[in-house]
Scaffold this motif. Structure first.
Motif, short mmCIF file in Angstrom:
data_model
loop_
_atom_site.label_atom_id
_atom_site.label_comp_id
_atom_site.label_asym_id
_atom_site.label_seq_id
_atom_site.Cartn_x
_atom_site.Cartn_y
_atom_site.Cartn_z
N PRO A 91 1.03 -1.31 0.05
CA PRO A 91 0.30 -0.51 0.10
C PRO A 91 0.63 1.61 0.23
CG PRO A 91 -0.29 -1.06 1.91
CD PRO A 91 0.57 -2.03 0.67
N ASP A 92 2.86 1.59 0.29
CA ASP A 92 3.05 2.39 0.35
C ASP A 92 3.81 2.66 -1.05
OD1 ASP A 92 2.68 3.16 3.16
OD2 ASP A 92 4.00 1.35 3.62
N THR A 93 3.76 2.03 -2.14
CA THR A 93 4.34 1.68 -3.36
C THR A 93 3.49 1.52 -4.49
OG1 THR A 93 5.81 -0.42 -3.24
CG2 THR A 93 6.88 1.60 -1.88
N GLN A 94 2.71 0.60 -4.11
CA GLN A 94 1.79 0.57 -5.24
C GLN A 94 0.57 0.51 -5.40
OE1 GLN A 94 3.01 -3.99 -4.50
NE2 GLN A 94 3.82 -3.85 -6.41
N VAL A 95 -0.10 1.37 -4.34
CA VAL A 95 -1.23 1.77 -4.53
C VAL A 95 -1.52 3.56 -4.10
CG1 VAL A 95 -3.38 1.77 -3.09
CG2 VAL A 95 -1.71 -0.02 -3.06
N VAL A 96 -2.33 4.17 -4.71
CA VAL A 96 -2.76 5.74 -4.90
C VAL A 96 -3.80 5.74 -4.72
CG1 VAL A 96 -2.56 8.17 -6.06
CG2 VAL A 96 -0.35 6.62 -6.31
N THR A 97 -4.41 6.32 -3.88
CA THR A 97 -5.37 7.21 -4.28
C THR A 97 -5.98 8.17 -5.40
OG1 THR A 97 -5.59 6.26 -1.72
CG2 THR A 97 -7.80 7.98 -2.50
N THR A 98 -6.92 8.11 -5.74
CA THR A 98 -7.29 8.97 -6.56
C THR A 98 -8.86 9.58 -7.30
OG1 THR A 98 -8.05 7.38 -8.26
CG2 THR A 98 -6.02 8.05 -8.51
N LEU A 99 -8.70 11.13 -7.82
CA LEU A 99 -10.21 11.78 -7.24
C LEU A 99 -11.40 10.73 -8.30
CD1 LEU A 99 -8.97 14.94 -7.02
CD2 LEU A 99 -9.34 13.12 -5.11
N GLY A 100 -11.65 9.70 -8.73
CA GLY A 100 -12.14 8.70 -9.60
C GLY A 100 -11.34 8.54 -10.61
N SER A 101 -11.54 6.65 -10.87
CA SER A 101 -10.04 6.99 -11.91
C SER A 101 -10.36 7.14 -12.98
CB SER A 101 -11.13 4.66 -12.96
OG SER A 101 -12.37 5.50 -13.52
N LYS A 102 -11.27 8.40 -13.75
CA LYS A 102 -11.32 9.31 -14.27
C LYS A 102 -10.16 10.01 -13.98
CE LYS A 102 -13.85 12.71 -17.88
NZ LYS A 102 -14.98 13.35 -17.79
N GLU A 103 -10.15 10.38 -13.39
CA GLU A 103 -8.56 11.68 -13.02
C GLU A 103 -7.08 11.20 -12.70
OE1 GLU A 103 -5.89 12.72 -10.21
OE2 GLU A 103 -6.86 11.78 -9.53
N GLY A 104 -7.13 9.45 -12.56
CA GLY A 104 -6.06 8.74 -12.36
C GLY A 104 -6.14 8.64 -14.01
N PHE A 105 -6.57 9.16 -14.53
CA PHE A 105 -5.47 8.30 -15.93
C PHE A 105 -5.47 9.72 -16.75
CE2 PHE A 105 -7.85 3.69 -17.46
CZ PHE A 105 -6.64 4.00 -18.35
N ALA A 106 -5.73 10.48 -16.03
CA ALA A 106 -5.90 12.39 -17.22
C ALA A 106 -4.20 12.57 -16.72
CB ALA A 106 -6.86 12.76 -16.97
N ASN A 107 -3.83 12.41 -15.28
CA ASN A 107 -2.95 12.31 -14.48
C ASN A 107 -1.74 11.40 -14.77
OD1 ASN A 107 -3.45 15.50 -13.24
ND2 ASN A 107 -4.58 14.40 -11.61
N VAL A 108 -2.01 9.97 -15.18
CA VAL A 108 -0.79 9.31 -15.83
C VAL A 108 -0.75 9.21 -16.74
CG1 VAL A 108 -2.03 7.18 -16.33
CG2 VAL A 108 -0.34 7.36 -15.19
N ALA A 109 -1.70 10.30 -17.53
CA ALA A 109 -1.23 10.64 -18.90
C ALA A 109 -0.24 11.51 -19.06
CB ALA A 109 -2.27 11.29 -19.48
N GLN A 110 -0.37 12.21 -17.38
CA GLN A 110 1.03 13.58 -17.81
C GLN A 110 1.81 13.25 -17.69
OE1 GLN A 110 0.21 17.03 -18.58
NE2 GLN A 110 -1.99 15.74 -19.30
N ALA A 111 1.72 11.89 -16.60
CA ALA A 111 2.59 11.72 -15.86
C ALA A 111 4.00 11.32 -17.28
CB ALA A 111 2.42 10.61 -15.07
N ILE A 112 3.27 9.95 -17.57
CA ILE A 112 4.23 9.40 -18.23
C ILE A 112 3.90 9.94 -20.29
CG2 ILE A 112 3.47 7.56 -17.12
CD1 ILE A 112 2.00 5.95 -19.48
N THR A 113 3.67 10.47 -20.57
CA THR A 113 3.79 10.98 -21.89
C THR A 113 4.54 11.90 -22.31
OG1 THR A 113 1.28 10.27 -22.07
CG2 THR A 113 2.54 11.73 -23.86
N ALA A 114 5.06 12.41 -23.20
CA ALA A 114 6.20 12.52 -24.06
C ALA A 114 5.78 13.25 -25.13
CB ALA A 114 7.71 13.04 -24.48
N PRO A 115 5.28 14.88 -25.82
CA PRO A 115 4.67 15.00 -27.24
C PRO A 115 5.20 14.38 -27.80
CG PRO A 115 5.63 16.94 -25.91
CD PRO A 115 5.95 15.72 -24.79
N GLY A 116 4.03 13.98 -28.96
CA GLY A 116 4.37 12.60 -29.72
C GLY A 116 4.95 11.29 -29.66
#
Length: 405
Positions: A91-116
């Motif tokens: 739970p310390d390293t493999q779980v994050v609480t999100t503001l709904g799964s939609k917000e989680g998807f949007a922010n993981v996109a910001q976290a892992i995506t470079a332009p292109g």
């Protein structure tokens, strides 16, 4: 506003056309049976609401919370995965609480995506699966939604012919919008493919508990070694009828989870602590409320399939999710899903979601949400029967394209 970079990357919001039609009809006094948005109408479990009441209004819990979620809630989510899927999570390293799964998807996109960067996404699919990455500067490569040989053939083509090579693949089973489901063999093949081609796997499992047979949907993390490349998103919205509470989770690969947690640390202070405490009570509490939710949606599904079928519109019965995915009645196919959905509001007082809003391959279909009671669903069917009996030729605001075929 159209000059802004991220706004330019977003197409017109298809669902807004139907929303405007609903608003106009209601302003004129019409009773609209809304089967459009997947917005659960069932009450949250009583013991969860009581925990919220017990916790709210105290100085300790009214302060800023933790962006990655309070420890007790992350432990409860890890315990849920252990019970339900046999998956062990830290739970310390493999779980994050999100503001709904939609917000989680949007922010993981910001976290892992470079332009292109290229992301492989099913089509049709829930819009955030694609547009979260588009807003982050990525490029989308589409594959079919059905978890079969055609999916893997398209996946292979996407990897071989995309420049640059894709960095991730998104999957969503039970699917929103199509309700199709995947088995563990599919996930085994997917993880093997992802490892072979150095892809990340982003799985949306929001409808894990909304199923109608004896085969609960599996988690991709049940596959040995999946944790090396995969992250999965779940939500309290459907399982516990808590959509407005905005609680979801991302679990899995530590590197992706750490990246998501870091992005979130700059953007929010986490959900309101009393809501997180109440969500903990939900995950740690009895399962009877989940069984009752599932039974309610099953009855609604059966009422929908039966009454719409009698009205002349055959609806394939979904085996999971809170949606039915239906082809537009044949005489109206030339009109298209958006115009057909608008007509349903105007002429039948029934709202559904046009398939085109979920991607170009959703055209010709609509998504019907099981968010009204059985009586209202049957009333919707009676309204639709009268509408279908008129035929497209009788509707003054529709060009009778059917005659030109």
């Amino acid at each position: 506003m159209e000059d802004f970079y991220r706004i330019r990357r977003l197409p017109p919001y298809v669902f807004e056309v139907v929303n405007r039609a609903k608003a106009a009809a209601r302003n004129a006094g019409a009773d609209i049976i809304d089967l459009g948005m997947g917005n659960p109408d069932l009450p949250a479990p009583a013991h969860v609401v009581e925990k919220l009441k017990e916790t709210i209004g105290k100085s300790r819990t009214d302060r800023y919370s933790a962006s990655k979620g309070i420890p007790g809630l992350r432990r409860a989510q890890a315990a849920y995965y252990a019970r339900r899927f046999g998956v062990k999570l830290n739970p310390d390293t493999q779980v994050v609480t999100t503001l709904g799964s939609k917000e989680g998807f949007a922010n993981v996109a910001q976290a892992i995506t470079a332009p292109g960067d290229v992301i492989i996404v099913p089509n049709p699919t829930y819009p955030i699966h694609a547009f979260g990455f588009l807003m982050a500067g990525g490029t989308i490569r589409a594959v079919p939604v059905e978890p079969d040989a055609a999916f893997f053939a398209a996946l292979e083509r996407a990897v071989l012919h995309s420049i640059p090579k894709p960095i991730a693949v998104v999957v969503c089973y039970p699917s929103n919008p199509t309700a199709c489901i995947a088995d563990l063999d599919f996930y085994r093949d997917l993880i093997a493919f992802a490892k072979k081609h150095a892809l990340l796997v982003l799985s949306d499992l929001a409808y894990a508990e909304v199923y109608f047979d004896d085969h609960p949907p599996p988690s991709v993390l049940q596959v040995p070694g999946a944790m090396d490349v995969a992250v999965e998103f779940t939500s309290m919205s459907k399982t516990y009828s808590m959509p407005g509470w905005r609680i979801g989770f991302a679990v899995g690969n530590e590197r992706i989870i750490a990246a998501l947690a870091r992005v979130k640390s700059y953007l929010d202070y986490g959900a309101f602590t009393p809501i997180q405490v109440a969500a903990t009570a939900a995950l740690n509490g009895p399962d009877e409320c989940i069984d009752e939710m599932r039974a309610t949606y099953r009855r609604r599904r059966d009422a929908l399939v039966d009454s719409f079928g009698r009205a002349g519109w055959v609806i394939p019965p979904p085996s999971a999710s809170m949606f039915a995915w239906a082809q537009i009645p044949e005489p109206f196919l030339p009109v298209g899903s958006l115009e057909f959905s608008t007509l349903l509001v105007e002429k039948a007082g029934v709202a559904v979601s046009p398939g085109a809003g979920f991607g170009e391959h959703g055209e010709g279909h609509v998504r019907i949400a099981l968010v009204e009671n059985e009586q209202r669903i049957r009333q919707a069917a009676r309204n639709i029967r009268r509408f279908l009996e008129t035929g497209p030729e009788q509707l003054h605001n529709v060009v009778p394209l059917a005659k030109r075929r």
